[in-house]
Design an enzyme around this catalytic site. Structure first.
Site, mmCIF file in Angstrom:
data_model
loop_
_atom_site.group_PDB
_atom_site.id
_atom_site.type_symbol
_atom_site.label_atom_id
_atom_site.label_comp_id
_atom_site.label_asym_id
_atom_site.label_seq_id
_atom_site.Cartn_x
_atom_site.Cartn_y
_atom_site.Cartn_z
ATOM 1 N N GLU A 1 0.819 -1.213 0.000
ATOM 2 C CA GLU A 1 0.000 0.000 0.000
ATOM 3 C C GLU A 1 0.857 1.268 0.000
ATOM 4 O OE1 GLU A 1 -2.855 0.635 3.329
ATOM 5 O OE2 GLU A 1 -4.426 0.479 1.813
ATOM 6 N N LYS B 1 -14.674 2.842 -2.626
ATOM 7 C CA LYS B 1 -15.478 3.230 -1.461
ATOM 8 C C LYS B 1 -16.679 4.079 -1.897
ATOM 9 C CE LYS B 1 -11.673 3.238 1.870
ATOM 10 N NZ LYS B 1 -10.791 4.081 2.706
ATOM 11 N N HIS C 1 7.887 -26.153 0.033
ATOM 12 C CA HIS C 1 7.088 -27.157 -0.681
ATOM 13 C C HIS C 1 5.955 -26.504 -1.463
ATOM 14 C CE1 HIS C 1 8.897 -30.717 1.373
ATOM 15 N NE2 HIS C 1 9.241 -29.758 2.219
#
Lengths: 409, 409
Positions: free
Chosen positions: A254, A397, A281
């Site tokens: 961010e 938003k 792995h």
């Protein structure tokens, strides 16, 4: 902590280093997180001492910068420290997640921390309203927000306990302020030790000592090669660092994923948090043989302070693994880290460095946090972005608020 | 499941599509996972019916492909399903993690599954030896491994229960075989429904229906643009999909991060698993404003089967958020997903698609798993790598064994 770097220093950057130092000193005048190691914790201590011993659960209602830091520290210390209270985080609007968390706490024995810098975070206020429908006693809630935010004004009207974020401290840089320290102090974490770890790095950096040297080396390398090695992996060899990796992902992604200040070009460094040996792995194959776009920082814990060892048992047909017998698990996991690093060093085109954290304790975590905050600031300066804002998430938003208003019609 | 794709189909690739179909049909003759929806579960059912009801904990000793699949499914279903037994995974050599897991199980009420394809996985055998020092009763252990592996031979000598991986099924493609199905069946998961979900995708794909169309579209796009959009993010809007993301990261990263078969160039597609809305407050900024190197797949759950809603409470000074009142949380989280997607679509240079999973149940997860396995195989063919091996991690293993032998001297 120590930090060994296995890639070359850039030549002829003495002047550039001077300029970067100047830019950081200038930032330090206005960007609040730099001074958090000096944070005055007396009001936190005082508040923590007043909370009833019957309270067994500290419940954070918060998301992103309001939860990731405290969670990273709590989960790091939990395996070695008897916590005074249990800490839970409501950081989603997923109904199944909310119900599952509710089944783990006892409302009457819980104190709630409503944490939102803006005071209007949709997720946090939605869950806060839900909690209020179960528990109306405002004495069981404490607010952490910016001064004069709508949440602050609400809290004042109700006579609630309210704490403020220090000036100019963004959410993802706020862990060493009330945002992280209050929930942790309520659980018995030694927050002074945490700050003292951060202070150690702060001193070393601002007194031009060891940490400044390694951080500059890394920052210049990452910035210079940001269009090549633009994925930065942390490979942490302990499950205790799982949530630290999530905190790092927010901080790095961010802060550094931005339009450049002068060119407005899209740039970014992509953070990835991995845990060893598990991700040997899973992800290691991609690092070893995939595109050369990744740098890797291994984090090892020097002393796990345990004595768990592999028993001296020989299994028929599996005698080749008798080489494990008698070995302590903490030696094994650190040898796994060393082996993975050695196999990568041979390739010569994957930038690697290694951080050794002394112990699983508050001081070590304080060091690690402040180290990564500084590194983020340095790289942000060099790739010419505003490290401290996040304009890219605003549009989503607004769209959400429009959708919600439509529903209400 | 449905899959809406918001980027353009490539033009003039009819011939290429035919070739890809042929290549996959050829793979299907030898690569074992394609046929796992037809896996015969009778021996698993029979074994599960014989396990004592007093056993309350199923404990997997396994790492990577031996643990990630079962964990993804178990954690997905756990919030909605009363499990018959609790499932734990020892998948690390971190001593603090081992001690913390030991404190959660009761050894006498546990059945242990020792899972290792090669039969010599260092982490798994190390923990197995430790368990044997606490509980020597071989009747409490079951082995899952390849036929004739050292672990198989050991188990036969001790008269243990042993299951085998089907022929030519690699670890990361093994979740729909005994490796994933046995632990899940012991916990009461409906493994037939899981396979039935996978079969649905299998049919749709091999009968040239809907799923083949979307998978081909995505695979060709990812392959064509693999040097530009070489980071592939899953943004899953439910905490239940957290471990599914980890399974995906292994599948995608370890399969596609390779030297190309013909050129020996290093290529790779980097997987990232994100959880919404939490990571809207962490990683989304980087996607929106950072370098254009990421594609994004949003996963939404259509029906959470719950009725949790935000109460109709108006908070003074926070009236702007009354738009939330009365809304169900599952509608809110899906609107958050839609809003984030819309904000990204406006940018036009970030490839997005959307998967809608019907419910949190076995069938949905079976669909999702088989869908992603097919997608991995398709992209692997197109970028010319061997999807099913992992040669890059071998050197690290050799270095570790040398280090261990040195210690023993």
């Amino acid at each position: 902590m120590t930090n060994k770097i296995y890639f070359e220093d850039l030549p002829n950057i003495k002047e550039a280093k001077k300029n970067l130092s100047k830019a950081i000193m200038k930032e330090k005048e206005s960007v609040g997180y730099y001074n958090l190691p000096q944070f005055d914790v007396s009001s936190i201590d005082e508040f923590a001492s007043r909370i009833d011993d019957k309270i067994e659960f500290i419940v954070v209602l918060g998301i992103g910068g309001s939860s990731l830091g405290a969670k990273a520290i709590y989960e790091f210390l939990k395996p070695v420290k008897e916590m005074k209270r249990k800490l839970y985080f409501f950081e989603s609007t997923d109904p199944l997640n909310i119900l599952s968390l509710l089944s783990k706490i006892e409302i009457k024995k819980s104190h709630f921390l409503v944490i939102s810098k803006s005071g209007t975070t949709v997720e946090t206020i939605a869950v806060f309203k839900y909690m209020l429908s179960i528990n109306k006693n405002m004495g069981h809630y404490t607010i952490i927000t910016d001064l004069d935010s709508p949440l602050d004004k609400f809290g004042k009207l109700k006579g609630m306990n309210i704490f403020y974020l220090p000036c100019n401290v963004g959410g993802r840089f706020s862990v060493l302020s009330t945002v992280g320290l209050l929930p942790l102090a309520l659980c018995g974490v030694d927050i002074k030790e945490l700050l003292s770890g951060a202070k150690k790095i702060q001193n070393s950096f601002f007194e031009d000592a060891y940490i400044k040297d390694v951080l500059f080396k890394k920052a210049f390398f990452y910035a210079k090669h940001h269009s090549t090695y633009h994925i930065n992996c942390i490979f942490a060899y302990s499950e205790t660092l799982k949530y630290f990796c999530q905190w790092y992902v927010q901080l790095w992604g961010e802060s550094l994923g931005k339009k450049q200040r002068h060119s407005a070009f899209n740039v970014g460094l992509t953070p990835i948090g991995l845990i060893g040996p598990k991700d040997q792995h899973s992800f290691l194959q991609l690092i070893v043989e995939g595109t050369r776009d990744k740098s890797m920082t291994c984090i090892k814990i020097d002393d796990f302070k345990d004595e768990l060892s592999i028993p001296d048992i020989s299994l028929e047909e599996l005698e080749s693994l008798d080489i494990l017998n008698g070995l302590e698990f903490h030696d094994l996991i650190n040898m796994q880290c060393d082996s993975a690093m050695e196999s990568l060093k041979i390739l010569k085109d994957i930038p690697i460095d290694e951080i050794i954290v002394p112990r699983v304790d508050e001081r070590s975590m304080g060091e690690l946090i402040y180290y990564y905050e500084l590194l983020t600031s340095l790289v942000g300066q060099l790739i010419d972005v505003d490290t401290y804002n996040q304009p890219g998430v605003e549009l989503g938003k607004i769209i959400l608020k429009n959708k919600l208003s439509e529903v209400r019609k």
